[in-house]
Write a protein that holds these residues in place. Structure first.
Motif, PDB file in Angstrom:
ATOM      1  N   UNK A  42       0.839  -1.176   0.000  1.00  0.00           N
ATOM      2  CA  UNK A  42       0.000   0.000   0.000  1.00  0.00           C
ATOM      3  C   UNK A  42       0.886   1.242   0.000  1.00  0.00           C
ATOM      4  N   UNK A  43       0.221   2.340  -0.254  1.00  0.00           N
ATOM      5  CA  UNK A  43       0.958   3.597  -0.411  1.00  0.00           C
ATOM      6  C   UNK A  43       1.788   3.959   0.804  1.00  0.00           C
ATOM      7  N   UNK A  44       1.230   3.697   1.979  1.00  0.00           N
ATOM      8  CA  UNK A  44       1.951   4.139   3.166  1.00  0.00           C
ATOM      9  C   UNK A  44       3.260   3.381   3.335  1.00  0.00           C
ATOM     10  N   UNK A  91       5.911   4.845   1.181  1.00  0.00           N
ATOM     11  CA  UNK A  91       6.508   6.076   1.682  1.00  0.00           C
ATOM     12  C   UNK A  91       7.670   5.809   2.602  1.00  0.00           C
ATOM     13  N   UNK A 119       2.161  10.881  -8.403  1.00  0.00           N
ATOM     14  CA  UNK A 119       1.823  10.819  -7.001  1.00  0.00           C
ATOM     15  C   UNK A 119       2.573   9.685  -6.305  1.00  0.00           C
ATOM     16  N   UNK A 130       6.021  10.798  -5.865  1.00  0.00           N
ATOM     17  CA  UNK A 130       5.998  11.807  -4.808  1.00  0.00           C
ATOM     18  C   UNK A 130       6.029  11.126  -3.455  1.00  0.00           C
ATOM     19  N   UNK A 131       5.134  10.105  -3.362  1.00  0.00           N
ATOM     20  CA  UNK A 131       5.070   9.387  -2.091  1.00  0.00           C
ATOM     21  C   UNK A 131       6.368   8.713  -1.789  1.00  0.00           C
ATOM     22  N   UNK A 139       9.073  12.971  -1.115  1.00  0.00           N
ATOM     23  CA  UNK A 139       8.816  13.409   0.253  1.00  0.00           C
ATOM     24  C   UNK A 139       9.358  12.388   1.229  1.00  0.00           C
ATOM     25  N   UNK A 148       7.345  11.724   8.098  1.00  0.00           N
ATOM     26  CA  UNK A 148       7.928  11.972   9.418  1.00  0.00           C
ATOM     27  C   UNK A 148       8.101  10.721  10.263  1.00  0.00           C
ATOM     28  N   UNK A 149       8.047   9.591   9.641  1.00  0.00           N
ATOM     29  CA  UNK A 149       8.142   8.387  10.458  1.00  0.00           C
ATOM     30  C   UNK A 149       8.778   7.323   9.607  1.00  0.00           C
ATOM     31  N   UNK A 196      -4.072  13.880  -0.602  1.00  0.00           N
ATOM     32  CA  UNK A 196      -3.051  12.860  -0.380  1.00  0.00           C
ATOM     33  C   UNK A 196      -2.218  13.161   0.848  1.00  0.00           C
ATOM     34  N   UNK A 253      -3.988  12.048   3.790  1.00  0.00           N
ATOM     35  CA  UNK A 253      -3.941  10.593   3.901  1.00  0.00           C
ATOM     36  C   UNK A 253      -2.586  10.129   4.386  1.00  0.00           C
ATOM     37  N   UNK A 254      -1.549  10.777   3.882  1.00  0.00           N
ATOM     38  CA  UNK A 254      -0.211  10.332   4.255  1.00  0.00           C
ATOM     39  C   UNK A 254       0.075  10.607   5.708  1.00  0.00           C
ATOM     40  N   UNK A 255      -0.448  11.728   6.199  1.00  0.00           N
ATOM     41  CA  UNK A 255      -0.051  12.122   7.541  1.00  0.00           C
ATOM     42  C   UNK A 255      -1.008  11.684   8.629  1.00  0.00           C
ATOM     43  N   UNK A 259      -6.399   0.915   5.397  1.00  0.00           N
ATOM     44  CA  UNK A 259      -5.072   0.298   5.293  1.00  0.00           C
ATOM     45  C   UNK A 259      -3.987   1.159   5.908  1.00  0.00           C
ATOM     46  N   UNK A 260      -4.313   2.400   6.185  1.00  0.00           N
ATOM     47  CA  UNK A 260      -3.337   3.303   6.762  1.00  0.00           C
ATOM     48  C   UNK A 260      -3.186   3.102   8.266  1.00  0.00           C
ATOM     49  N   UNK A 302       2.231   3.560  16.144  1.00  0.00           N
ATOM     50  CA  UNK A 302       3.586   3.371  15.624  1.00  0.00           C
ATOM     51  C   UNK A 302       4.378   2.395  16.459  1.00  0.00           C
TER      52      UNK A 302
END
Lengths: 322, 303
Positions: free
Chosen positions: A220-222, A225, A289, A292-293, A297, A300-301, B92, B95-97, B182-183, B286
């Motif tokens: 997945x996207x996260x 990243x 995108x 970018x992900x 970028x 922060x984790x 986005x 979503x990312x943060x 999923x995040x 986390x």
């Protein structure tokens, strides 16, 4: 191991066939061989993906057989290159569209890719597309160009549109695959060699993306990243490959697009060419995108999953630079 | 074609509303939301006899169907805008943060209408369950009485359960929509219970119907004091069960297509129960590194 062998066998049989029945047999062997690969992990979604794949591919194979039979009935021969009956041409186009995942028969593709593991997804989107493409190539002179172009334009549009806010990498790659198939199909009646070129380049790029994602286990996207911490080199090359898939100029992915647009303008289809270039902008957006992900970028984790700290196997960083 | 579709949806909505307000919702924790069946003749002891069949509920007024069509088109437009904006309708970067998200809050009757309560009345038992807004409209109170008396139909052995389940998301033109979590990796619940153990169920609506009973469960043990509890349940702890039976082949839950979440109480203790929920949210913990809490060893290992 034997499944891989069956896959290769099926593909070879289809590619080297000039009789409809052998082509169909090769396709069936491929379908049957990949079903256990998809449902290897006993997850309900994987099983659902395998069921969907089986149903769609079986329908497509049946349609193909039916079209070859009507052709044989009307013309008395089973040669693949001599498809004379118009209704069987139409049926065959539909059958191949289902097999490949062209719009409007694309609905199974993202779900099936999402349900399978990354390597199986790779196989599904590159190797399994090869036999139907060869059949399309062999019969391209007798197929209806309007229909193919319509389906191709719709595929590019849909691949771009639906891929816009996906968060699962496999689904994103599914939509990119649909859109690339659109590019491949649009030129097939005019210059089949370009289709082959697009296909080869596309498989190469997709293979490198899938393998890079497999080694960092990004689903997945996260996860994408946080992959910069694990293999920074891989991350950069992944970015380049993604941009190449999008078709940006200095990278290889631009070559097929350029040649296709050139060929289309030669065939006086400039509006089509413009439309598809505009539509692939949508695709570009989500590739950007992704890059970018992943690279531009730094979130922060970093990842907190134990599995992702280790690289699964030594990573080939050279493939993406192609 | 569109008219027929809107009429059908009209009936669907009417049927839904009537069933929720007038009758006790008859949907058990293991059955999904759907129109009442018109084919089976067996009626379970607890369900009310159907006075009006679904097709009699159809409202053939033209104006209403135009309104329905307008609402659906409005929803479709909103969905398109959300699709353009980014994952889950937010940009986005959002979503990312994002690390926490509140999915269900209970501040008004409308929020309560998103939930469906059921109990063993549908199989002929005698438990009662009610859902209402708590004090100052800040919480939802699920209360009732559990009664473990077994219904006398010769085949039921145990009884006594009550549950509350969220209604699945419905998109434009009555399509199914799913949550994409999923995040995140844990469920965050702010509840005030009465010491009884509850079970949290997550339903990922599958495509094929042979998997429609599979549910991911985990337990929620409440304290019962006058203080609020914040319970974090990581998604890696949810185990798979189907129709109440824990499956052998366990796997972690996939969070990208979640349909509903429910709470069930069935701890075989006769008596009143009460659960006050402030909100249900998600957390991306986390510090949580577990992939899956249960060993997935091979049942028939190659020798």
């Amino acid at each position: 191991f034997i499944l891989m062998l069956s896959l290769t066998l099926g593909t070879m049989i289809t590619i080297t066939s000039n009789h409809w029945v052998t082509a169909w047999a090769g396709l069936e062997i491929n379908t049957l061989a990949i079903i256990p690969l998809i449902s290897k992990s006993h997850h309900p979604r994987a099983i659902e993906a395998a069921t969907k794949y089986f149903l769609t591919q079986a329908t497509a194979s049946a349609l193909m057989l039916f079209s070859s039979m009507t052709n044989a009935w009307s013309s008395g021969q089973w040669d693949i290159t001599q498809l004379t009956n118009p209704s069987s041409c139409l049926l065959l186009t539909a059958a191949i569209a289902i097999k490949l995942g062209l719009t409007p028969f694309h609905f199974w593709f993202p779900e099936v890719l999402q349900g399978s593991s990354l390597t199986t997804a790779l196989l599904l989107s590159t190797a399994m597309k090869f036999p139907p493409t060869t059949i399309l190539l062999l019969t391209s002179h007798s197929l209806n160009p309007t229909l193919l172009s319509t389906m191709a334009i719709m595929s590019i549009a849909l691949g771009g549109w639906m891929g816009l806010n996906q968060t699962q990498t496999r689904k994103i790659l599914a939509f990119s695959s649909i859109s690339h198939l659109g590019w491949m199909t649009i030129i097939i009646t005019y210059n089949p060699k370009l289709t082959l070129l697009t296909f080869y380049l596309y498989s190469l790029m997709t293979t490198s993306i899938f393998l890079s994602m497999n080694s960092t286990n990004t689903l997945k996207l996260s996860t994408l990243m946080t992959s910069w911490t694990k293999a920074p080199m891989l991350n950069t090359t992944l970015m380049l490959t993604l941009l190449s898939l999008a078709g940006l100029p200095p990278l290889t992915g631009f070559l097929p697009k350029w040649l296709i647009i050139q060929e289309l303008t030669k065939q006086e289809m400039t509006t089509t060419a413009t439309i598809i270039s505009m539509l692939s902008l949508l695709g570009l957006f989500f590739y950007l995108r992704l890059t970018y992900c992943s690279t531009i970028t730094l979130p922060p984790n970093s990842s907190n999953k134990m599995k992702q700290w280790s690289i699964k196997k030594p990573v080939n960083t050279l493939t993406p630079t192609l | 074609m569109a008219l027929a579709a809107t009429l059908l949806h009209n009936a669907y909505f009417c049927g839904r509303c009537c069933r929720h307000k007038a009758l006790q919702p008859l949907l058990g924790p293991l059955l999904s939301d759907s129109l009442s069946k018109s084919y089976s003749s067996y009626r379970r002891p607890g369900s009310q006899p159907e006075k009006k069949t679904t097709w009699q509920n159809v409202d053939l007024s033209f104006k209403k169907s135009i309104e329905v069509l307008k609402t659906q088109l409005g929803m479709l437009k909103k969905e398109t805008e959300d699709h353009l904006a980014g994952p889950e309708g937010q940009s986005l970067t959002h979503y990312m943060l994002e690390q926490t998200r509140v999915v269900w809050e209970f501040r008004s009757q409308e929020d309560l209408n998103k939930w469906v309560i059921s109990s063993d009345v549908e199989i002929g038992g005698k438990s009662e369950v009610y859902l209402k807004l708590g004090r100052n409209n800040q919480t939802a109170l699920l209360y009732g009485t559990l009664n473990t008396e077994v219904p006398r139909d010769g085949e039921t052995k145990y009884s006594g359960y009550c549950s509350m389940r969220a209604k699945p998301l419905v998109g434009s033109f009555a399509r199914k929509k799913y949550y994409d979590w999923s995040n995140f990796n844990s469920l965050y619940l702010r509840v005030r219970g009465d010491g009884r153990p509850w079970m949290v169920n997550i339903y990922t609506d599958p495509y094929f119907s042979h998997q429609k009973d599979d549910l991911y469960n985990y337990f929620m043990f409440t304290r019962g004091g006058p203080y609020w509890e914040e319970i974090k349940i990581p998604f890696s702890k949810f185990f798979l069960s189907s129709r109440g039976r824990v499956q052998d082949d366990q796997h972690p839950i996939w969070l990208d297509k979640i349909s509903t979440v429910g709470f069930t109480i069935g701890d075989k203790v006769n008596g009143p129960f009460q659960l006050e929920i402030d909100f249900i949210g998600l957390l991306n913990d986390r510090a949580h590194t577990e992939e899956f809490a249960y060993e997935t060893y091979e049942k028939n290992p190659p020798l």
